[in-house]
Motif scaffolding. Structure first.
Motif, PDB file in Angstrom:
ATOM      1  N   ASP B 102       0.835  -1.205   0.000  1.00  0.00           N
ATOM      2  CA  ASP B 102       0.000   0.000   0.000  1.00  0.00           C
ATOM      3  C   ASP B 102       0.872   1.258   0.000  1.00  0.00           C
ATOM      4  OD1 ASP B 102      -2.216  -1.487  -0.026  1.00  0.00           O
ATOM      5  OD2 ASP B 102      -2.842  -1.082   2.045  1.00  0.00           O
ATOM      6  N   THR B 120      -8.201   5.638   3.075  1.00  0.00           N
ATOM      7  CA  THR B 120      -9.631   5.880   3.194  1.00  0.00           C
ATOM      8  C   THR B 120      -9.899   7.052   4.143  1.00  0.00           C
ATOM      9  OG1 THR B 120      -9.554   4.045   4.741  1.00  0.00           O
ATOM     10  CG2 THR B 120     -10.527   3.618   2.585  1.00  0.00           C
ATOM     11  N   ASP B 121      -8.912   7.332   4.990  1.00  0.00           N
ATOM     12  CA  ASP B 121      -9.097   8.431   5.939  1.00  0.00           C
ATOM     13  C   ASP B 121      -7.843   9.312   5.955  1.00  0.00           C
ATOM     14  OD1 ASP B 121      -9.896  10.121   7.850  1.00  0.00           O
ATOM     15  OD2 ASP B 121      -9.695   8.713   9.528  1.00  0.00           O
ATOM     16  N   ALA B 228     -10.596  14.779   3.051  1.00  0.00           N
ATOM     17  CA  ALA B 228     -11.307  13.705   2.381  1.00  0.00           C
ATOM     18  C   ALA B 228     -12.062  14.225   1.160  1.00  0.00           C
ATOM     19  CB  ALA B 228     -12.274  13.037   3.352  1.00  0.00           C
ATOM     20  N   GLY B 444     -14.100   7.753  -3.564  1.00  0.00           N
ATOM     21  CA  GLY B 444     -13.645   6.406  -3.214  1.00  0.00           C
ATOM     22  C   GLY B 444     -12.143   6.336  -3.103  1.00  0.00           C
ATOM     23  N   SER B 445     -11.592   5.115  -3.115  1.00  0.00           N
ATOM     24  CA  SER B 445     -10.145   4.960  -3.107  1.00  0.00           C
ATOM     25  C   SER B 445      -9.788   3.615  -3.723  1.00  0.00           C
ATOM     26  CB  SER B 445      -9.599   5.036  -1.686  1.00  0.00           C
ATOM     27  OG  SER B 445      -9.647   3.764  -1.099  1.00  0.00           O
ATOM     28  N   ALA B 447      -8.224   1.338  -2.204  1.00  0.00           N
ATOM     29  CA  ALA B 447      -7.938   0.415  -1.104  1.00  0.00           C
ATOM     30  C   ALA B 447      -8.534  -0.961  -1.324  1.00  0.00           C
ATOM     31  CB  ALA B 447      -8.452   1.002   0.215  1.00  0.00           C
TER      32      ALA B 447
END
Lengths: 452, 484
Positions: B102, B120-121, B228, B444-445, B447
């Motif tokens: 990642d 995501t954060d 975000a 979104g992402s 991930a």
């Protein structure tokens, strides 16, 4: 300095390589994009594809603030025109290659003045002059002249039976009573600036600095003074051949040119009434023999093909022709030719590059003592430079032994008025002297640069 | 190939990464964050790896030290991979991105100025690491090796080969005769423009930290932010400033140099610039009309449309609104813009406007030749006829470009997402845009993808940033042979 080179053929690209190695900011202009792509791939230069007489192209190359504009295209007229335009657009100095014999007489000054050229350069004429010098002094492999021929440096090969081999410089100086200096030595691929204890070996090529009479005296003592060439055989009827034959006219000299092309032979006959022009294939041994290879004093190979020149040069040397000189344009072939036994080589490329490098260095420092002449020796491994001392400076009036010089620098000669001084430690440099410096691995543009 | 010189040069490059890491280090110290130690570990790793590589490959006396275009390509590719591999370490060590894959994806995305994220954060990240993440954009935008060329004395005659491998565009020209000087001028202009944006953002009320993060993201056309909702929470003024600067950083930097030396005519007659501006204008207008019903006022619709168009065409990837919720027509335009990208010689990705122009013109020429088989015509670009090599080079590049999109798409097609998500993931990564549509949209992402897909996409980001060839050559065994 910002330099623009228009026309990057054989000579143009060699000039570009040399000036780029000097660290200048170079922009190349050529009509062929392949040439530009190749050059910008090899050297750190900028390229513009287009015609050198196109105002937009010149503008793109940045002509308005360039220090030097060099036109090296095929055509004299194009060179003159593009230099003229460049000058009008703001180039500070312009240099054009003008090599047609039609322009290279009294009219040249008129052209130069009215086109505001800083310099015109004729590689063929310069080459012919160098050839002429060596033919008049065949003991030398090469001659570099300083101070209007008052002082010379010759490259001289120590043969099998040379008296100098095996001695060091102190011994040599004691033994021979002449004003001379061994300024540099090439051994294998290395170039040395020798000191007193340096021992010479056979096979060395030494750079000998002296005035012409002293040089003759020394070589006579060494039994290696060869007599001037009077009958020369030239292969290939190029422009260089024309200029050389022209220089050989009169004074009991004869020049014979062998040229393959009939039309060119006719032209040469008209232009050179005193020379003998042979129309035939010079690469054929029969022709060479018939035209007197065995009886000539010197053989000069000037065809457009390096390889042919080298091979015929070897052949002539085997036939015991007293002096053989070949023209080789490609550097890598020149070093190869030296290895297989061709002693004298001329390279128009190198001659032209030398002049332009010197000119650029002289432009670099408008004040102080600037470079008057510059020769690259031994394929660029060393340089011989001539400076005119401008006035009082921190270098004048001090005995040479007290000057702190950078390593690999030698003060090889001083010309003071009509006097020629081969310097020793107690001599000094005075204003308006001409000083010859030999240097390896330094880049000098000013006489003061020799100091630490 | 001269392996020694390749590794030796790469080793030296790594030492510079240690220097680059000092900016996030200082940020962490300033905010008294615990990530300080992990960044320091990154510095140590860069120094250590660089030092070891240099020691092992130090050229001996008499070794050939010249590098040619082949070595230039490999040095470039290898440096980018190494930079990402080392640059990922602080994220892992600090534990803020626990998985190395990642972190690697995130760093590649940073250096290649993609801006695709697996986070995501974002808001929970420490400021030091956020700074590093955005700073990679800035460095990667103009180029790592171009920077090395500009600031270190390593340059020699051959450094052009390195620079050429890293600069985007079909034809790489220099501004001034010397490569080193060119690199310097480029970075100075880049620095000044970035500084200008930081100042304008500060005036609009951002904090210095935010201003730097968003300016780095815009300058490199990257797209990493620190919130975000990307740029959504900022005032219209700030959004417009970023819009304008995304446009500015999408323009060929050669033109700024021409402005500096007062050759205005050459700038305003630039075909690529006008086409680029035209594309932006028409797309903005079309989308603004199309999304008008979604927003309260016309000015809001125009602002969102302009921002999103600029963000995508400059391949930055910021967002002020979730364009995933727009209708098909607007999304279709955005996807096309992703592929086109901005001007050659800018910090943006994509095919580049000049290539698109050349492609269309040569297609037109070919069609004409079919109708009039004896006609002779030349493709002209920027007022000059193009030589055959450039034209076939562009056509060839396009062919490889399409082939890679297919290949990468096939490689990730087994993932459990819909077609739109997967296809735009490939486009967004390969063109260095960042967000795509569907699950990888601005909200979104990435991930959700598996680690294999993340690696494949990381590779495609590098392919896109370095314009394909260096990465491909690096994989070719024949290039690595010692002889020949």
């Amino acid at each position: 300095m910002k330099i623009i080179i228009a026309g990057c053929g054989k000579i143009g690209s060699s000039v570009l390589a040399n000036l780029s190695a000097e660290g200048h900011d170079i922009t190349a202009i050529d009509t062929k994009s392949e040439i530009i792509n190749e050059l910008t791939g090899i050297y750190d230069v900028m390229g513009v594809t287009g015609s050198a007489v196109d105002q937009e192209i010149l503008e793109e190359a940045g002509v308005e603030n360039c220090g030097m504009f060099i036109a090296m295209t095929e055509s004299d007229e194009l060179n003159m025109l593009s230099c003229f335009l460049a000058k009008k657009m703001g180039a500070k100095n312009t240099v054009a290659r003008i090599r047609n014999p039609e322009y290279n007489d009294r009219r040249l000054d008129f052209l130069r003045q009215n086109l505001e050229l800083s310099m015109s350069i004729n590689p063929e004429l310069r080459t012919a002059r160098e050839l002429y010098n060596v033919l008049k002094f065949p003991s030398a492999l090469k001659i570099e002249t300083f101070s209007r021929r008052n002082l010379e440096m010759i490259e001289f090969l120590l043969g099998e039976d040379s008296d100098l081999a095996g001695k060091n410089l102190h011994e040599i100086r004691k033994k021979y009573d002449a004003q001379f200096l061994i300024a540099c030595v090439e051994r294998g691929d290395q170039v040395y600036i020798p000191n007193g204890v340096f021992r010479l070996e056979k096979g060395d090529i030494i750079g000998l600095v002296a005035s012409l009479p002293e040089m003759q005296k020394l070589l006579k003592m060494l039994n290696s003074l060869r007599r001037q060439a009077k009958n020369i055989l030239i292969l290939g009827g190029s422009k260089t051949a024309y200029y050389l034959a022209k220089m050989f006219e009169g004074g009991g000299n004869t020049a014979k040119i062998i040229e393959q092309d009939e039309q060119r032979s006719l032209e040469l006959t008209e232009a050179l009434p005193k020379a003998t022009i042979i129309h035939g294939d010079g690469a054929a041994q029969e022709t060479l023999m018939e035209e007197g290879l065995m009886t000539c004093d010197a053989f000069v190979a000037l065809t457009g093909i390096d390889e042919e020149n080298i091979l015929l040069g070897i052949y002539a040397a085997q036939q015991k022709v007293p002096k053989t000189i070949v023209k080789v344009n490609r550097d890598e072939l020149a070093s190869l030719a030296k290895k297989i036994g061709i002693e004298s080589i001329v390279s128009p490329k190198e001659i032209t590059s030398n002049i332009l490098v010197q000119y650029a260095r002289a432009l670099e420092n408008s004040s102080g003592s600037s470079v008057e002449t510059l020769y690259k020796l031994f394929g660029g491994k060393a340089e011989a430079l001539e400076f005119i001392v401008s006035g009082e400076s921190k270098i004048t009036g001090i005995p040479l032994k007290d000057l702190k010089l950078r390593p690999n620098i030698l003060i090889a000669g001083i010309v003071r008025g009509r006097r020629i001084i081969i310097p020793s430690g107690s001599d000094d440099i005075e204003p308006s002297d001409r000083v010859v410096i030999i240097s390896a691995g330094n880049r000098l543009s000013n006489l003061e640069d020799i100091l630490l | 190939m001269n392996r020694k010189m390749v590794f030796y040069t790469c080793g030296r490059m790594l030492l510079l990464e240690a220097v680059l890491l000092t900016l996030p280090l200082l940020t962490a110290i300033f905010y008294r964050e615990s990530c300080f130690l992990s960044i320091l570990a990154g510095v140590a790793a860069a120094l250590l790896c660089g030092g070891i590589i240099m020691l092992l490959s130090k050229p001996k006396e008499g070794d050939v030290t010249a590098i040619y275009s082949r070595e230039g390509f490999i040095i470039t590719a290898l440096t980018w991979v190494l930079y990402s591999a080392i640059g990922a370490l602080p994220f892992v060590i600090s534990g803020e991105i626990p998985s190395y894959i990642d972190a690697f994806f995130e760093t590649v995305s940073g250096f290649t100025t993609t801006g695709a994220s697996i986070l995501t954060d974002v808001e929970s990240m420490s400021k030091g690491l956020l700074m590093w993440r955005s700073f990679t954009h800035w460095v990667g935008g103009m180029g790592i090796l171009v920077m090395v060329l500009a600031v270190t004395p390593m340059s020699n005659d051959r450094s052009m080969h390195i620079m050429r491998a890293e600069m985007p565009g079909p034809v790489v020209g220099k501004l001034v005769p010397k490569a080193k000087q060119t690199a310097k001028i480029l970075y100075i202009m880049y620095f000044i423009l970035t500084l200008l944006e930081i100042i304008l953002l500060l005036i609009g009320g951002m904090s210095l930290f935010e201003a730097m993060i968003y300016s780095f993201g815009t300058a490199g056309t990257g797209g990493f932010g620190c919130y975000a909702d990307s740029m959504g929470g900022f005032s219209p003024y700030l959004q417009w400033v970023v819009t304008v600067f995304m446009f500015i950083f999408g323009i060929n930097f050669n033109l700024y140099y021409l402005l500096l030396i007062k050759r205005f005519k050459a700038v305003f007659s630039s075909e690529e610039l006008w086409t680029y501006a035209g594309i932006v204008f028409i797309s903005t207008a079309a989308i603004a009309v199309n999304i008008r019903p979604l927003y309260g006022t016309a000015s809001e619709a125009i602002r969102h449309s302009a921002f999103q168009v600029m963000s995508i065409v400059s391949t930055s990837g910021f967002a002020t609104t979730d364009f995933n919720l727009w209708n098909g027509f607007s999304k279709a335009i955005l996807v096309i813009l992703m592929i086109i990208g901005a001007c050659a010689g800018s910090t943006a990705g994509g095919l580049k406007v000049s290539r698109v122009i050349m492609l269309f013109k040569s297609v037109k020429c070919e069609l004409k030749r079919m109708l009039h088989p004896r006609s002779v015509s030349a493709v002209r670009f920027e007022g000059k006829p193009l030589d055959r090599q450039t034209i076939s080079g562009v056509a060839f590049y396009f062919a490889i470009y399409v082939a890679i999109i297919f290949a990468v798409f096939l490689a990730i097609s087994w993932e459990p997402f819909d077609f739109e998500t997967k296809f735009t993931s490939v486009l967004a990564c390969f063109n260095n845009v960042g967000p795509g549509l569907g699950a990888v949209g601005p909200a979104g992402s990435f991930a959700g993808y598996s680690w294999i897909t993340k690696l494949v996409l990381s590779f495609s980001m590098l392919l896109g940033r370095l314009e394909i060839y260096p990465m491909l050559f690096m994989l070719s065994p024949s290039v690595w042979r010692r002889q020949m």
